[in-house]
Design a protein around this motif. Structure first.
Motif, short mmCIF file in Angstrom:
data_model
loop_
_atom_site.label_atom_id
_atom_site.label_comp_id
_atom_site.label_asym_id
_atom_site.label_seq_id
_atom_site.Cartn_x
_atom_site.Cartn_y
_atom_site.Cartn_z
N ALA A 159 0.82 -1.22 0.00
CA ALA A 159 0.00 0.00 0.00
C ALA A 159 0.85 1.27 0.00
CB ALA A 159 -0.93 0.00 1.21
N LEU A 160 2.16 1.14 0.33
CA LEU A 160 3.04 2.30 0.38
C LEU A 160 3.66 2.63 -0.97
CD1 LEU A 160 4.92 1.45 3.72
CD2 LEU A 160 2.86 2.85 3.41
N VAL A 161 3.44 1.77 -1.96
CA VAL A 161 3.98 2.04 -3.29
C VAL A 161 3.31 3.27 -3.87
CG1 VAL A 161 4.16 1.15 -5.66
CG2 VAL A 161 4.56 -0.37 -3.71
N ARG A 162 4.10 4.11 -4.50
CA ARG A 162 3.59 5.37 -5.04
C ARG A 162 2.47 5.12 -6.06
NH1 ARG A 162 8.16 8.97 -7.53
NH2 ARG A 162 8.27 7.10 -8.87
N ASP A 163 1.38 5.87 -5.91
CA ASP A 163 0.21 5.81 -6.80
C ASP A 163 -0.58 4.51 -6.69
OD1 ASP A 163 0.84 8.36 -7.85
OD2 ASP A 163 2.15 7.49 -9.37
N MET A 164 -0.34 3.74 -5.64
CA MET A 164 -1.07 2.48 -5.47
C MET A 164 -2.48 2.75 -4.92
SD MET A 164 -1.23 -0.85 -5.55
CE MET A 164 0.48 -1.39 -5.75
N PRO A 165 -3.54 2.42 -5.67
CA PRO A 165 -4.89 2.59 -5.14
C PRO A 165 -5.14 1.64 -3.97
CG PRO A 165 -4.92 2.34 -7.54
CD PRO A 165 -3.54 1.97 -7.08
N GLU A 166 -5.91 2.09 -3.01
CA GLU A 166 -6.16 1.28 -1.81
C GLU A 166 -6.85 -0.03 -2.15
OE1 GLU A 166 -8.52 1.59 2.49
OE2 GLU A 166 -8.36 3.34 1.17
N ASP A 167 -7.84 0.01 -3.06
CA ASP A 167 -8.57 -1.21 -3.38
C ASP A 167 -7.70 -2.22 -4.10
OD1 ASP A 167 -8.44 0.51 -5.56
OD2 ASP A 167 -10.27 -0.30 -6.48
N VAL A 168 -6.74 -1.76 -4.90
CA VAL A 168 -5.82 -2.66 -5.58
C VAL A 168 -4.88 -3.31 -4.56
CG1 VAL A 168 -3.94 -2.83 -7.26
CG2 VAL A 168 -5.95 -1.42 -7.76
N ALA A 169 -4.39 -2.52 -3.61
CA ALA A 169 -3.51 -3.06 -2.57
C ALA A 169 -4.22 -4.15 -1.77
CB ALA A 169 -3.03 -1.95 -1.65
N VAL A 170 -5.48 -3.91 -1.44
CA VAL A 170 -6.25 -4.91 -0.68
C VAL A 170 -6.48 -6.15 -1.54
CG1 VAL A 170 -8.50 -5.38 0.37
CG2 VAL A 170 -7.37 -3.19 0.78
N GLY A 171 -6.78 -5.96 -2.82
CA GLY A 171 -7.04 -7.08 -3.71
C GLY A 171 -5.83 -7.94 -3.98
N MET A 172 -4.63 -7.39 -3.83
CA MET A 172 -3.40 -8.15 -4.08
C MET A 172 -3.08 -9.15 -2.98
SD MET A 172 -0.87 -5.16 -5.57
CE MET A 172 0.50 -6.29 -5.82
N ASP A 173 -3.67 -8.94 -1.80
CA ASP A 173 -3.28 -9.72 -0.62
C ASP A 173 -3.36 -11.23 -0.85
OD1 ASP A 173 -2.72 -9.62 2.42
OD2 ASP A 173 -4.46 -10.94 2.27
N ARG A 174 -4.37 -11.71 -1.55
CA ARG A 174 -4.56 -13.16 -1.68
C ARG A 174 -3.65 -13.79 -2.73
NH1 ARG A 174 -9.10 -14.81 -5.50
NH2 ARG A 174 -9.67 -12.97 -6.71
N PHE A 175 -2.89 -12.96 -3.47
CA PHE A 175 -2.03 -13.49 -4.52
C PHE A 175 -0.55 -13.47 -4.17
CE2 PHE A 175 -5.60 -11.40 -6.92
CZ PHE A 175 -6.23 -12.55 -7.33
N VAL A 176 -0.15 -12.70 -3.17
CA VAL A 176 1.27 -12.39 -3.01
C VAL A 176 1.84 -12.86 -1.68
CG1 VAL A 176 1.15 -10.40 -4.56
CG2 VAL A 176 0.74 -10.09 -2.11
N THR A 177 3.17 -12.88 -1.64
CA THR A 177 3.93 -13.21 -0.44
C THR A 177 5.21 -12.39 -0.47
OG1 THR A 177 4.96 -15.02 0.80
CG2 THR A 177 5.13 -15.13 -1.57
N VAL A 178 5.97 -12.47 0.62
CA VAL A 178 7.30 -11.84 0.64
C VAL A 178 8.34 -12.84 1.13
CG1 VAL A 178 6.43 -9.50 0.97
CG2 VAL A 178 6.89 -10.92 2.96
N SER A 179 7.98 -14.12 1.14
CA SER A 179 8.86 -15.09 1.80
C SER A 179 9.20 -16.32 0.96
CB SER A 179 8.23 -15.56 3.12
OG SER A 179 6.98 -16.19 2.89
N SER A 180 8.76 -16.41 -0.28
CA SER A 180 9.09 -17.61 -1.06
C SER A 180 10.51 -17.55 -1.60
CB SER A 180 8.09 -17.80 -2.21
OG SER A 180 8.40 -16.95 -3.31
N GLY A 181 10.96 -16.33 -1.96
CA GLY A 181 12.30 -16.18 -2.52
C GLY A 181 12.44 -16.71 -3.93
N LEU A 182 11.32 -16.96 -4.61
CA LEU A 182 11.34 -17.55 -5.95
C LEU A 182 11.06 -16.50 -7.02
CD1 LEU A 182 9.27 -20.79 -5.19
CD2 LEU A 182 11.77 -20.60 -5.35
N GLU A 183 11.67 -16.69 -8.18
CA GLU A 183 11.38 -15.81 -9.32
C GLU A 183 10.07 -16.20 -9.99
OE1 GLU A 183 14.57 -15.64 -12.07
OE2 GLU A 183 16.01 -14.83 -10.63
N GLY A 184 9.70 -17.46 -9.84
CA GLY A 184 8.47 -17.95 -10.45
C GLY A 184 7.48 -18.40 -9.40
N MET A 185 6.50 -19.20 -9.84
CA MET A 185 5.49 -19.73 -8.93
C MET A 185 4.96 -21.04 -9.51
SD MET A 185 2.02 -17.50 -9.73
CE MET A 185 1.13 -18.43 -8.49
#
Length: 309
Positions: A185-211
């Motif tokens: 949500a702290l990324v510049r120009d990030m809409p609040e609803d987009v930040a909330v919607g991203m939660d179910r897709f992302v992580t910060v702990s896999s360390g992988l380039e892919g998925m």
């Protein structure tokens, strides 16, 4: 004349008795009001004590539920380590388990973080796809994905065939990795609803380039730029049981950001129920590394809901 005197004498004799009776009546009324007030205080005190007892019981239930959830995390780490130690078995990316005790029960579902897109390491098509799946337009998603990639460090090594200039050395760019998915949500120009919607897709702990593309959310698969339609359809047929894993892997073999690797981190959904009927749910992210001296490390923890009865 005598009659008048006798009447006055009787009146004077009755007057003190009347005043005494009035005083006794007033005292009685006062006593009754005091009794009413005391009864009211007793009711208030009883209600307050009942509330205190209920709050204490709920607090005790929450503490007991948390201890059971901690036991569930230990079980989760054990399931991961048991699977990782068996070299003859392919480690699944989803595990389940349960624990029954006299103090209550806990059930858990583990999902490997390779099923999510790592904000700090994933390739740009995956980041862009997440943004679009969360509601960002094509133009905005391209802009925001560049902003996210800007937080990563530069590759300061000279490229092949490039001669670094001794007079103008390259300065490494300071990295600002995401420590939590909520920092998006702290990324510049990030809409609040987009930040909330991203939660179910992302992580910060896999360390992988892919998925693990085959396990990606259908909403994300539809939005990854450049992902062939034939691959999306093959994944759908695989999930319906119409093709097997071998056929699916043939479709995925040319997808650069697809990975067969598992991340060392796992997301654990825990459901706890006590004999009293009290239920709670938690979500935790744990790191289970074979070379770590600890059985597991808790990276994130949150209480989702409760249902006290």
């Amino acid at each position: 004349m005598d009659r008048q005197l006798r009447t006055e004498e009787r009146h004077r004799a009755w007057l003190p008795r009347s005043r005494s009776a009035s005083r006794r009546g007033a005292i009685l009324v006062g006593v009754l009001w005091v009794m009413v007030f005391v009864a009211f205080l007793a009711v208030v005190l009883r209600l307050h004590m009942s509330s205190v007892v209920i709050n204490v019981r709920v607090t005790e239930d929450k503490a007991a539920a948390r201890m059971l959830a901690d036991a569930g995390l230990a079980l989760a780490a054990g399931l991961v380590r048991a699977g990782a130690s068996d070299e003859n078995t392919t480690m699944p990316d989803t595990l389940t388990g349960s624990l029954e005790t006299r103090s209550g029960s806990v059930s858990l579902i583990l999902k490997n973080e390779a099923m999510r897109v790592d904000l700090n390491t994933a390739q740009k098509p995956l980041i862009t796809g997440v943004l679009r799946a969360a509601g960002a337009s094509n133009g905005l998603s391209d802009k925001l994905s560049d902003e996210i990639l800007e937080r990563r460090p530069d590759d300061t090594d000279p490229k092949e065939g490039e001669n670094p200039s001794p007079t103008a050395p390259r300065q490494p760019k300071e990295a600002h990795p995401f420590r939590s998915v909520h920092e998006i949500a702290l990324v510049r120009d990030m809409p609040e609803d987009v930040a909330v919607g991203m939660d179910r897709f992302v992580t910060v702990s896999s360390g992988l380039e892919g998925m693990r593309i085959e396990n990606a959310d259908p909403a994300l698969l539809e939005k990854i730029p450049g992902l062939p339609r034939s691959v999306v359809q093959a994944i759908a047929r695989y999930r319906e049981g119409r093709i097997d894993g071998t056929e699916l892997r043939q479709f995925l073999s040319d997808i650069e950001y697809n990975t067969a690797d598992l991340a060392p981190s796992w997301r654990v959904d825990l459901s706890v129920e006590l004999p009293s009927g009290h239920r709670e749910a938690y979500e935790a992210t744990i790191m289970v590394a074979t070379e770590d001296e600890l059985p597991y490390r808790v990276l994130d923890w949150r209480r989702l809901a409760d249902d006290a009865k």
